[in-house]
Design a protein around this motif. Sequence first.
Motif, PDB file in Angstrom:
ATOM      1  N   GLY A 222       0.825  -1.196   0.000  1.00  0.00           N
ATOM      2  CA  GLY A 222       0.000   0.000   0.000  1.00  0.00           C
ATOM      3  C   GLY A 222       0.863   1.252   0.000  1.00  0.00           C
ATOM      4  N   TYR A 223       0.407   2.262  -0.708  1.00  0.00           N
ATOM      5  CA  TYR A 223       1.091   3.556  -0.749  1.00  0.00           C
ATOM      6  C   TYR A 223       0.218   4.589  -0.055  1.00  0.00           C
ATOM      7  CZ  TYR A 223       4.176   1.654  -4.387  1.00  0.00           C
ATOM      8  OH  TYR A 223       5.088   0.908  -5.088  1.00  0.00           O
ATOM      9  N   GLY A 224       0.854   5.530   0.604  1.00  0.00           N
ATOM     10  CA  GLY A 224       0.056   6.559   1.258  1.00  0.00           C
ATOM     11  C   GLY A 224       0.905   7.555   2.009  1.00  0.00           C
ATOM     12  N   PHE A 225       0.300   8.181   3.016  1.00  0.00           N
ATOM     13  CA  PHE A 225       0.955   9.238   3.778  1.00  0.00           C
ATOM     14  C   PHE A 225       1.381   8.706   5.141  1.00  0.00           C
ATOM     15  CE2 PHE A 225      -2.842  11.569   1.802  1.00  0.00           C
ATOM     16  CZ  PHE A 225      -2.229  11.631   0.560  1.00  0.00           C
ATOM     17  N   ALA A 226       2.585   9.040   5.540  1.00  0.00           N
ATOM     18  CA  ALA A 226       3.028   8.822   6.915  1.00  0.00           C
ATOM     19  C   ALA A 226       3.026  10.183   7.604  1.00  0.00           C
ATOM     20  CB  ALA A 226       4.430   8.220   6.941  1.00  0.00           C
ATOM     21  N   VAL A 227       2.467  10.237   8.791  1.00  0.00           N
ATOM     22  CA  VAL A 227       2.279  11.516   9.483  1.00  0.00           C
ATOM     23  C   VAL A 227       2.848  11.424  10.894  1.00  0.00           C
ATOM     24  CG1 VAL A 227       0.563  13.161  10.343  1.00  0.00           C
ATOM     25  CG2 VAL A 227       0.209  12.029   8.144  1.00  0.00           C
ATOM     26  N   ASN A 228       3.523  12.476  11.306  1.00  0.00           N
ATOM     27  CA  ASN A 228       3.984  12.608  12.686  1.00  0.00           C
ATOM     28  C   ASN A 228       3.051  13.600  13.382  1.00  0.00           C
ATOM     29  OD1 ASN A 228       5.320  13.514  15.073  1.00  0.00           O
ATOM     30  ND2 ASN A 228       7.281  12.795  14.258  1.00  0.00           N
ATOM     31  N   PRO A 229       2.075  13.108  14.156  1.00  0.00           N
ATOM     32  CA  PRO A 229       1.073  14.008  14.754  1.00  0.00           C
ATOM     33  C   PRO A 229       1.679  15.095  15.634  1.00  0.00           C
ATOM     34  CG  PRO A 229       0.377  11.719  14.935  1.00  0.00           C
ATOM     35  CD  PRO A 229       1.802  11.699  14.481  1.00  0.00           C
TER      36      PRO A 229
ATOM     37  N   ALA B 181       8.063  15.256   2.940  1.00  0.00           N
ATOM     38  CA  ALA B 181       9.143  14.427   2.391  1.00  0.00           C
ATOM     39  C   ALA B 181       8.569  13.492   1.333  1.00  0.00           C
ATOM     40  CB  ALA B 181       9.806  13.614   3.498  1.00  0.00           C
ATOM     41  N   VAL B 182       9.248  13.431   0.178  1.00  0.00           N
ATOM     42  CA  VAL B 182       8.779  12.631  -0.955  1.00  0.00           C
ATOM     43  C   VAL B 182       9.964  11.850  -1.529  1.00  0.00           C
ATOM     44  CG1 VAL B 182       7.767  12.709  -3.274  1.00  0.00           C
ATOM     45  CG2 VAL B 182       6.960  14.292  -1.510  1.00  0.00           C
ATOM     46  N   PRO B 183       9.806  10.548  -1.819  1.00  0.00           N
ATOM     47  CA  PRO B 183      10.894   9.793  -2.452  1.00  0.00           C
ATOM     48  C   PRO B 183      11.086  10.233  -3.899  1.00  0.00           C
ATOM     49  CG  PRO B 183       8.925   8.439  -2.302  1.00  0.00           C
ATOM     50  CD  PRO B 183       8.620   9.710  -1.557  1.00  0.00           C
ATOM     51  N   ASP B 184      12.335  10.360  -4.305  1.00  0.00           N
ATOM     52  CA  ASP B 184      12.661  10.796  -5.664  1.00  0.00           C
ATOM     53  C   ASP B 184      12.340   9.672  -6.647  1.00  0.00           C
ATOM     54  OD1 ASP B 184      13.867  11.544  -8.065  1.00  0.00           O
ATOM     55  OD2 ASP B 184      15.511  12.570  -7.057  1.00  0.00           O
ATOM     56  N   PRO B 185      11.415   9.887  -7.587  1.00  0.00           N
ATOM     57  CA  PRO B 185      11.036   8.806  -8.508  1.00  0.00           C
ATOM     58  C   PRO B 185      12.136   8.398  -9.476  1.00  0.00           C
ATOM     59  CG  PRO B 185       9.947  10.856  -9.114  1.00  0.00           C
ATOM     60  CD  PRO B 185      10.613  11.102  -7.798  1.00  0.00           C
ATOM     61  N   VAL B 186      13.167   9.214  -9.625  1.00  0.00           N
ATOM     62  CA  VAL B 186      14.290   8.851 -10.490  1.00  0.00           C
ATOM     63  C   VAL B 186      15.216   7.867  -9.784  1.00  0.00           C
ATOM     64  CG1 VAL B 186      16.301   9.741 -11.736  1.00  0.00           C
ATOM     65  CG2 VAL B 186      14.171  11.042 -11.725  1.00  0.00           C
TER      66      VAL B 186
ATOM     67  N   ILE C 223      10.126  11.199   8.860  1.00  0.00           N
ATOM     68  CA  ILE C 223       8.909  11.474   9.631  1.00  0.00           C
ATOM     69  C   ILE C 223       9.078  11.004  11.069  1.00  0.00           C
ATOM     70  CG2 ILE C 223       6.404  11.176   9.717  1.00  0.00           C
ATOM     71  CD1 ILE C 223       7.620  12.635   7.215  1.00  0.00           C
ATOM     72  N   GLY C 224       9.560   9.781  11.239  1.00  0.00           N
ATOM     73  CA  GLY C 224       9.738   9.247  12.585  1.00  0.00           C
ATOM     74  C   GLY C 224      10.747  10.031  13.399  1.00  0.00           C
ATOM     75  N   GLY C 225      11.764  10.594  12.727  1.00  0.00           N
ATOM     76  CA  GLY C 225      12.785  11.369  13.424  1.00  0.00           C
ATOM     77  C   GLY C 225      12.384  12.805  13.701  1.00  0.00           C
ATOM     78  N   GLY C 226      11.178  13.189  13.259  1.00  0.00           N
ATOM     79  CA  GLY C 226      10.694  14.535  13.539  1.00  0.00           C
ATOM     80  C   GLY C 226      11.294  15.619  12.671  1.00  0.00           C
ATOM     81  N   ARG C 227      11.918  15.230  11.545  1.00  0.00           N
ATOM     82  CA  ARG C 227      12.505  16.237  10.652  1.00  0.00           C
ATOM     83  C   ARG C 227      11.490  16.776   9.649  1.00  0.00           C
ATOM     84  NH1 ARG C 227      16.411  12.451  11.697  1.00  0.00           N
ATOM     85  NH2 ARG C 227      15.861  11.126   9.919  1.00  0.00           N
ATOM     86  N   LYS C 228      10.477  15.978   9.354  1.00  0.00           N
ATOM     87  CA  LYS C 228       9.367  16.392   8.499  1.00  0.00           C
ATOM     88  C   LYS C 228       8.076  15.911   9.145  1.00  0.00           C
ATOM     89  CE  LYS C 228      12.058  18.087   5.292  1.00  0.00           C
ATOM     90  NZ  LYS C 228      12.164  19.550   5.082  1.00  0.00           N
TER      91      LYS C 228
ATOM     92  N   SER D 138       7.416  -0.774   9.638  1.00  0.00           N
ATOM     93  CA  SER D 138       8.676  -1.074  10.320  1.00  0.00           C
ATOM     94  C   SER D 138       9.054   0.049  11.276  1.00  0.00           C
ATOM     95  CB  SER D 138       9.787  -1.284   9.288  1.00  0.00           C
ATOM     96  OG  SER D 138      11.029  -1.504   9.914  1.00  0.00           O
ATOM     97  N   ALA D 139       8.860   1.301  10.835  1.00  0.00           N
ATOM     98  CA  ALA D 139       9.168   2.440  11.701  1.00  0.00           C
ATOM     99  C   ALA D 139       8.283   2.436  12.946  1.00  0.00           C
ATOM    100  CB  ALA D 139       8.990   3.744  10.923  1.00  0.00           C
ATOM    101  N   VAL D 140       7.004   2.139  12.754  1.00  0.00           N
ATOM    102  CA  VAL D 140       6.073   2.078  13.890  1.00  0.00           C
ATOM    103  C   VAL D 140       6.482   0.963  14.847  1.00  0.00           C
ATOM    104  CG1 VAL D 140       3.689   1.598  14.559  1.00  0.00           C
ATOM    105  CG2 VAL D 140       4.155   3.094  12.604  1.00  0.00           C
ATOM    106  N   ALA D 141       6.844  -0.200  14.286  1.00  0.00           N
ATOM    107  CA  ALA D 141       7.246  -1.336  15.123  1.00  0.00           C
ATOM    108  C   ALA D 141       8.496  -1.027  15.939  1.00  0.00           C
ATOM    109  CB  ALA D 141       7.485  -2.564  14.247  1.00  0.00           C
ATOM    110  N   ASN D 142       9.329  -0.122  15.418  1.00  0.00           N
ATOM    111  CA  ASN D 142      10.553   0.268  16.126  1.00  0.00           C
ATOM    112  C   ASN D 142      10.344   1.468  17.039  1.00  0.00           C
ATOM    113  OD1 ASN D 142      12.356  -1.727  15.117  1.00  0.00           O
ATOM    114  ND2 ASN D 142      12.467  -0.629  13.167  1.00  0.00           N
ATOM    115  N   GLY D 143       9.079   1.847  17.231  1.00  0.00           N
ATOM    116  CA  GLY D 143       8.769   2.890  18.196  1.00  0.00           C
ATOM    117  C   GLY D 143       8.703   4.300  17.660  1.00  0.00           C
ATOM    118  N   ALA D 144       8.751   4.476  16.337  1.00  0.00           N
ATOM    119  CA  ALA D 144       8.686   5.825  15.772  1.00  0.00           C
ATOM    120  C   ALA D 144       7.295   6.421  15.996  1.00  0.00           C
ATOM    121  CB  ALA D 144       9.005   5.795  14.282  1.00  0.00           C
ATOM    122  N   PRO D 145       7.208   7.716  16.278  1.00  0.00           N
ATOM    123  CA  PRO D 145       5.907   8.355  16.539  1.00  0.00           C
ATOM    124  C   PRO D 145       5.172   8.694  15.250  1.00  0.00           C
ATOM    125  CG  PRO D 145       7.644   9.979  16.756  1.00  0.00           C
ATOM    126  CD  PRO D 145       8.333   8.668  16.460  1.00  0.00           C
ATOM    127  N   VAL D 146       4.835   7.665  14.483  1.00  0.00           N
ATOM    128  CA  VAL D 146       4.203   7.854  13.173  1.00  0.00           C
ATOM    129  C   VAL D 146       2.784   7.317  13.221  1.00  0.00           C
ATOM    130  CG1 VAL D 146       4.328   7.298  10.723  1.00  0.00           C
ATOM    131  CG2 VAL D 146       6.433   7.635  12.031  1.00  0.00           C
TER     132      VAL D 146
END
Length: 246
Positions: free
Chosen positions: A136-143, A170-175, A221-226, A238-246
Amino acid sequence: SLHKPSRRAFVRAAGALAAAGAAGRLWAAPTKDVVVLTAYPDAVVSRFEAAFEKAWPQYRLRIVWRMPHDALPYLRQAGQGGVDVYWSASPKTYAQLKDEHAFRKLPVSLEGLPGRLGGSVINDPDGFYAASEVAGYGFAVNPAYLHSHKLPPVADWSDLADPVYAGHLAVPDPVEVGFAPVLVDIPLQAYGWDIGWALWSAIAANAAFTGRGGTFVSDEIGGGRKGVGLSIDFFVASAVANGAPV
């Protein structure tokens, strides 16, 4: 043109290690190694490796890790680097390799499996590669980030075009990122070509792009930079499982 190796050295295109098992049974090298080129992390691959070798003890998997942007030059080597199976989440790379006649047809029937999911091709109609999973593709959000920057919640793609998100997206570069071209295609299918590209122009103006050698969007997102990122589900999970606030 692409160098055509011997029958045994051809890349065995496969979307799943079940297909790798069939490929190994028919065309395994005398050493009984099955060489798999993949971008999946060890935590994922090791489980498939254990299950495969339990089911097919006469074969041994040898894993070669390459990100999608490194896979093409590796597979364009003479003898395709000795690779038997290419397994990755990069539709663009599969299409390019098929055009270069790098694949054998899969020795399994795809009858009964859907060729498309919505408007996206997931199985090659000529039988040269197939999907092993659907992500699935979508948005990851840091509330907490959104709250501290007084940003509204994101509900749809059109929200990301709002200038209020400039510098927070933050967006992944499609190139450079293998799964990103599919991500780009979603608004084009949803809104049509003209509106979709106009929307992407506005989103891109707000975004910082992550590419090869950089951090994952989920890390940003998990690191709070975006505050908001476009990503694929298992990176975010995976980020959520590792405790990221996403």
